[in-house]
Design a protein around this motif. Structure first.
Motif, PDB file in Angstrom:
ATOM      1  N   HIS A 196      19.644 -30.301  -4.406  1.00 56.47           N
ATOM      2  CA  HIS A 196      18.914 -30.351  -5.465  1.00 56.47           C
ATOM      3  C   HIS A 196      19.350 -29.921  -6.842  1.00 56.47           C
ATOM      4  O   HIS A 196      20.827 -29.757  -6.887  1.00 56.47           O
ATOM      5  N   ARG A 197      18.815 -30.124  -8.068  1.00 54.04           N
ATOM      6  CA  ARG A 197      19.469 -29.735  -9.511  1.00 54.04           C
ATOM      7  C   ARG A 197      19.342 -28.460  -9.435  1.00 54.04           C
ATOM      8  O   ARG A 197      17.930 -28.028  -9.598  1.00 54.04           O
ATOM      9  N   CYS A 198      19.952 -27.607  -9.707  1.00 51.10           N
ATOM     10  CA  CYS A 198      19.641 -25.695  -9.806  1.00 51.10           C
ATOM     11  C   CYS A 198      20.175 -25.503 -11.192  1.00 51.10           C
ATOM     12  O   CYS A 198      21.246 -26.202 -11.780  1.00 51.10           O
ATOM     13  N   ILE A 199      19.507 -24.647 -11.759  1.00 46.30           N
ATOM     14  CA  ILE A 199      20.064 -24.053 -12.857  1.00 46.30           C
ATOM     15  C   ILE A 199      20.754 -22.558 -12.554  1.00 46.30           C
ATOM     16  O   ILE A 199      20.287 -21.806 -12.528  1.00 46.30           O
ATOM     17  N   ARG A 200      21.994 -22.762 -12.787  1.00 45.96           N
ATOM     18  CA  ARG A 200      23.022 -21.715 -12.429  1.00 45.96           C
ATOM     19  C   ARG A 200      22.846 -20.371 -13.637  1.00 45.96           C
ATOM     20  O   ARG A 200      22.357 -20.719 -14.827  1.00 45.96           O
ATOM     21  N   GLN A 201      23.265 -19.379 -13.285  1.00 46.26           N
ATOM     22  CA  GLN A 201      23.382 -18.156 -14.156  1.00 46.26           C
ATOM     23  C   GLN A 201      24.504 -17.425 -14.005  1.00 46.26           C
ATOM     24  O   GLN A 201      25.104 -17.323 -13.092  1.00 46.26           O
ATOM     25  N   ARG A 202      25.277 -17.326 -15.075  1.00 48.00           N
ATOM     26  CA  ARG A 202      26.396 -16.665 -15.396  1.00 48.00           C
ATOM     27  C   ARG A 202      26.402 -15.369 -15.736  1.00 48.00           C
ATOM     28  O   ARG A 202      25.605 -14.769 -16.527  1.00 48.00           O
ATOM     29  N   LEU A 203      27.223 -14.441 -14.806  1.00 47.02           N
ATOM     30  CA  LEU A 203      27.011 -12.721 -15.072  1.00 47.02           C
ATOM     31  C   LEU A 203      28.004 -12.788 -16.114  1.00 47.02           C
ATOM     32  O   LEU A 203      28.807 -13.215 -16.609  1.00 47.02           O
ATOM     33  N   PRO A 204      27.430 -11.455 -16.775  1.00 45.01           N
ATOM     34  CA  PRO A 204      28.388 -10.886 -17.633  1.00 45.01           C
ATOM     35  C   PRO A 204      30.008 -10.971 -17.399  1.00 45.01           C
ATOM     36  O   PRO A 204      30.748 -10.978 -18.419  1.00 45.01           O
ATOM     37  N   SER A 205      30.275 -10.909 -15.995  1.00 45.88           N
ATOM     38  CA  SER A 205      31.569 -10.660 -15.838  1.00 45.88           C
ATOM     39  C   SER A 205      32.324 -11.936 -15.744  1.00 45.88           C
ATOM     40  O   SER A 205      33.461 -12.070 -15.890  1.00 45.88           O
ATOM     41  N   GLY A 206      31.376 -13.193 -15.863  1.00 47.33           N
ATOM     42  CA  GLY A 206      32.115 -14.370 -16.213  1.00 47.33           C
ATOM     43  C   GLY A 206      31.694 -15.263 -14.783  1.00 47.33           C
ATOM     44  O   GLY A 206      31.897 -16.411 -14.885  1.00 47.33           O
ATOM     45  N   ARG A 207      31.463 -14.489 -13.682  1.00 47.54           N
ATOM     46  CA  ARG A 207      31.295 -15.005 -12.320  1.00 47.54           C
ATOM     47  C   ARG A 207      29.906 -15.744 -12.352  1.00 47.54           C
ATOM     48  O   ARG A 207      28.768 -15.634 -13.251  1.00 47.54           O
ATOM     49  N   PHE A 208      29.633 -16.839 -11.558  1.00 49.72           N
ATOM     50  CA  PHE A 208      28.242 -17.361 -11.334  1.00 49.72           C
ATOM     51  C   PHE A 208      27.461 -16.508 -10.498  1.00 49.72           C
ATOM     52  O   PHE A 208      28.203 -16.111  -9.410  1.00 49.72           O
ATOM     53  N   TYR A 209      26.148 -16.438 -10.658  1.00 46.49           N
ATOM     54  CA  TYR A 209      25.409 -15.540  -9.625  1.00 46.49           C
ATOM     55  C   TYR A 209      25.160 -16.525  -8.446  1.00 46.49           C
ATOM     56  O   TYR A 209      24.821 -17.320  -8.716  1.00 46.49           O
ATOM     57  N   ARG A 210      25.274 -15.924  -7.392  1.00 44.79           N
ATOM     58  CA  ARG A 210      24.937 -16.538  -5.862  1.00 44.79           C
ATOM     59  C   ARG A 210      23.609 -16.093  -5.659  1.00 44.79           C
ATOM     60  O   ARG A 210      23.410 -14.947  -5.664  1.00 44.79           O
ATOM     61  N   TRP A 211      22.968 -17.218  -5.186  1.00 44.07           N
ATOM     62  CA  TRP A 211      21.536 -17.002  -4.660  1.00 44.07           C
ATOM     63  C   TRP A 211      21.403 -16.425  -3.303  1.00 44.07           C
ATOM     64  O   TRP A 211      22.147 -16.955  -2.224  1.00 44.07           O
ATOM     65  N   GLU A 212      20.942 -15.105  -3.018  1.00 45.24           N
ATOM     66  CA  GLU A 212      20.730 -14.809  -1.687  1.00 45.24           C
ATOM     67  C   GLU A 212      19.521 -14.786  -0.845  1.00 45.24           C
ATOM     68  O   GLU A 212      18.334 -14.537  -1.665  1.00 45.24           O
ATOM     69  N   PHE A 213      19.461 -15.126   0.283  1.00 45.39           N
ATOM     70  CA  PHE A 213      18.291 -15.386   1.044  1.00 45.39           C
ATOM     71  C   PHE A 213      18.154 -14.687   2.336  1.00 45.39           C
ATOM     72  O   PHE A 213      19.373 -14.406   2.867  1.00 45.39           O
ATOM     73  N   GLU A 214      17.253 -14.134   2.941  1.00 45.35           N
ATOM     74  CA  GLU A 214      17.035 -13.738   4.121  1.00 45.35           C
ATOM     75  C   GLU A 214      15.899 -13.663   4.892  1.00 45.35           C
ATOM     76  O   GLU A 214      14.916 -13.581   4.219  1.00 45.35           O
ATOM     77  N   LYS A 215      16.050 -14.039   6.171  1.00 44.49           N
ATOM     78  CA  LYS A 215      14.827 -14.190   7.132  1.00 44.49           C
ATOM     79  C   LYS A 215      15.080 -13.814   8.269  1.00 44.49           C
ATOM     80  O   LYS A 215      16.180 -14.323   9.026  1.00 44.49           O
ATOM     81  N   HIS A 216      14.252 -12.958   9.177  1.00 48.89           N
ATOM     82  CA  HIS A 216      14.499 -12.432  10.387  1.00 48.89           C
ATOM     83  C   HIS A 216      15.888 -12.035  10.805  1.00 48.89           C
ATOM     84  O   HIS A 216      16.583 -12.131  11.808  1.00 48.89           O
ATOM     85  N   GLY A 217      16.545 -11.304   9.697  1.00 48.57           N
ATOM     86  CA  GLY A 217      17.885 -10.593   9.755  1.00 48.57           C
ATOM     87  C   GLY A 217      18.852 -11.645   9.684  1.00 48.57           C
ATOM     88  O   GLY A 217      20.117 -11.369   9.652  1.00 48.57           O
ATOM     89  N   HIS A 218      18.645 -13.021   9.181  1.00 49.48           N
ATOM     90  CA  HIS A 218      19.656 -14.190   8.964  1.00 49.48           C
ATOM     91  C   HIS A 218      19.801 -14.200   7.613  1.00 49.48           C
ATOM     92  O   HIS A 218      18.843 -14.580   6.768  1.00 49.48           O
ATOM     93  N   GLU A 219      20.893 -13.822   6.958  1.00 51.19           N
ATOM     94  CA  GLU A 219      21.307 -14.036   5.521  1.00 51.19           C
ATOM     95  C   GLU A 219      21.944 -15.252   5.307  1.00 51.19           C
ATOM     96  O   GLU A 219      22.744 -15.718   5.861  1.00 51.19           O
ATOM     97  N   ILE A 220      21.761 -15.729   3.997  1.00 51.79           N
ATOM     98  CA  ILE A 220      22.183 -17.029   3.491  1.00 51.79           C
ATOM     99  C   ILE A 220      22.684 -16.677   2.125  1.00 51.79           C
ATOM    100  O   ILE A 220      21.493 -16.355   1.291  1.00 51.79           O
ATOM    101  N   VAL A 221      23.955 -16.767   1.654  1.00 47.64           N
ATOM    102  CA  VAL A 221      24.350 -16.539   0.166  1.00 47.64           C
ATOM    103  C   VAL A 221      24.896 -17.895  -0.231  1.00 47.64           C
ATOM    104  O   VAL A 221      25.708 -18.737   0.404  1.00 47.64           O
ATOM    105  N   ILE A 222      24.235 -18.594  -1.215  1.00 49.31           N
ATOM    106  CA  ILE A 222      24.723 -19.879  -1.418  1.00 49.31           C
ATOM    107  C   ILE A 222      25.062 -19.812  -3.281  1.00 49.31           C
ATOM    108  O   ILE A 222      24.472 -19.346  -4.066  1.00 49.31           O
ATOM    109  N   ASP A 223      26.351 -20.608  -3.343  1.00 50.11           N
ATOM    110  CA  ASP A 223      26.652 -20.844  -4.735  1.00 50.11           C
ATOM    111  C   ASP A 223      26.402 -22.251  -5.124  1.00 50.11           C
ATOM    112  O   ASP A 223      26.777 -23.299  -4.650  1.00 50.11           O
TER     113      ASP A 223
END
Length: 302
Positions: A196-223
């Motif tokens: 998909h086309r996502c709108i990214r966010q840049r943190l004050p440190s300059g890094r991209f914010y990674r999106w964090e998800f969790e379901k039934h103890g399973h965690e996914i972090v996506i850049d």
């Protein structure tokens, strides 16, 4: 060689000046905290060392550090000054009103909530307090920067700080406009965001914010991928509402757009609630009466 003649009892002002300089290891920072000039502090320390007959600070052009005698004095002096502050505040609490300046640092979203929910009733109740709110995207050292308190998400509060909950726990949500979903379809798992086309966010440190998800103890972090990057939450929400892509934002910030249908929540079962905002302050320093009053108003409003 210091004067060993008759000693003049040090003034409380000079002792407080020494304590501030020794703690900050900086004349500039101590001067900012005390609201005096650096030259005044230099004269105060010279007078204190003269009256005690010993050197208290090692001073170079680049650094300030207590001598061995200075360290001994600081260890004995800090609890005495804190007890004195508490005695004065007790008198204020019994028959007076908190006054002076109260400086709080926090992110923009936290400050918006404070201004809406806490500040009006605090200023009405304590008109003699000057409230200085500083918005900063970076997580600063509130002690080093001269703040009485900070307000951040629970996960960002330093472990050595005392934290007071402000507001409810909340969650981050992936959101998109109906017009975008009509064309691109709706992702059913976090992994599908990569298509998909996502709108990214840049943190004050300059890094991209990674999106964090969790379901039934399973965690996914996506850049996530995306051609558009922003560094402001409200602009990100508005861009998503205009159909420019999927955004990942605090649900509380996006609520007006979600309520009227301009945005649609996505992957809700992958979005658990996390610790909300916390007002935090040092447990190693005296808590000013104005800060205690602010915390009381905040807790009354919760």
């Amino acid at each position: 060689m210091m004067n060993n003649g008759a000693r003049v009892r040090p003034t409380l002002t000079d002792l407080a000046a020494f304590s501030a300089i020794a703690e900050h290891r900086s004349f500039r920072k101590a001067a900012d905290e005390l609201g005096v000039s650096r030259s005044s502090l230099s004269h105060a320390i010279a007078a204190l060392e003269h009256s005690l007959g010993t050197r208290l600070l090692h001073r170079t052009t680049r650094s300030v550090a207590p001598t061995e005698a200075g360290e001994r004095l600081l260890r004995r002096l800090k609890p005495v000054l804190q007890d004195l502050d508490q005695a004065i505040d007790a008198v204020v609490d019994d028959g007076g009103h908190p006054s002076g300046a109260l400086r709080i640092n926090g992110g923009e979203g936290a400050m918006r909530l404070l201004l809406k929910q806490i500040v009006p009733r605090f200023l009405e109740r304590y008109p003699q307090v000057s409230l200085d709110l500083v918005t900063d995207g970076n997580l600063v050292d509130i002690i080093e920067q001269g703040f009485d308190a900070g307000i951040r998400l629970a996960e960002a509060v330093p472990q050595d700080m005392i934290a007071v909950p402000f507001g409810d726990d909340f969650r981050f949500l992936a959101v998109a406009a109906p017009s975008y979903l009509e064309v691109a379809g709706r992702p059913s798992t976090p992994d599908e965001l990569r298509q998909h086309r996502c709108i990214r966010q840049r943190l004050p440190s300059g890094r991209f914010y990674r999106w964090e998800f969790e379901k039934h103890g399973h965690e996914i972090v996506i850049d996530v991928p995306g051609a558009l990057t922003l560094n402001h939450t409200m602009l990100t929400i508005e861009a998503a509402a205009d159909g420019l892509g999927i955004a990942y934002v605090p649900e509380t910030a996006a609520r007006p757009w979600l309520t009227d249908g301009r945005l649609v929540p996505l992957l809700e079962d992958w979005s658990p609630r996390v610790g909300g905002l916390r007002l935090y302050y040092s447990g190693h320093r005296h808590v000013p009466a104005a800060l205690r009053a602010f915390i009381n108003v905040m807790q009354d409003a919760s």
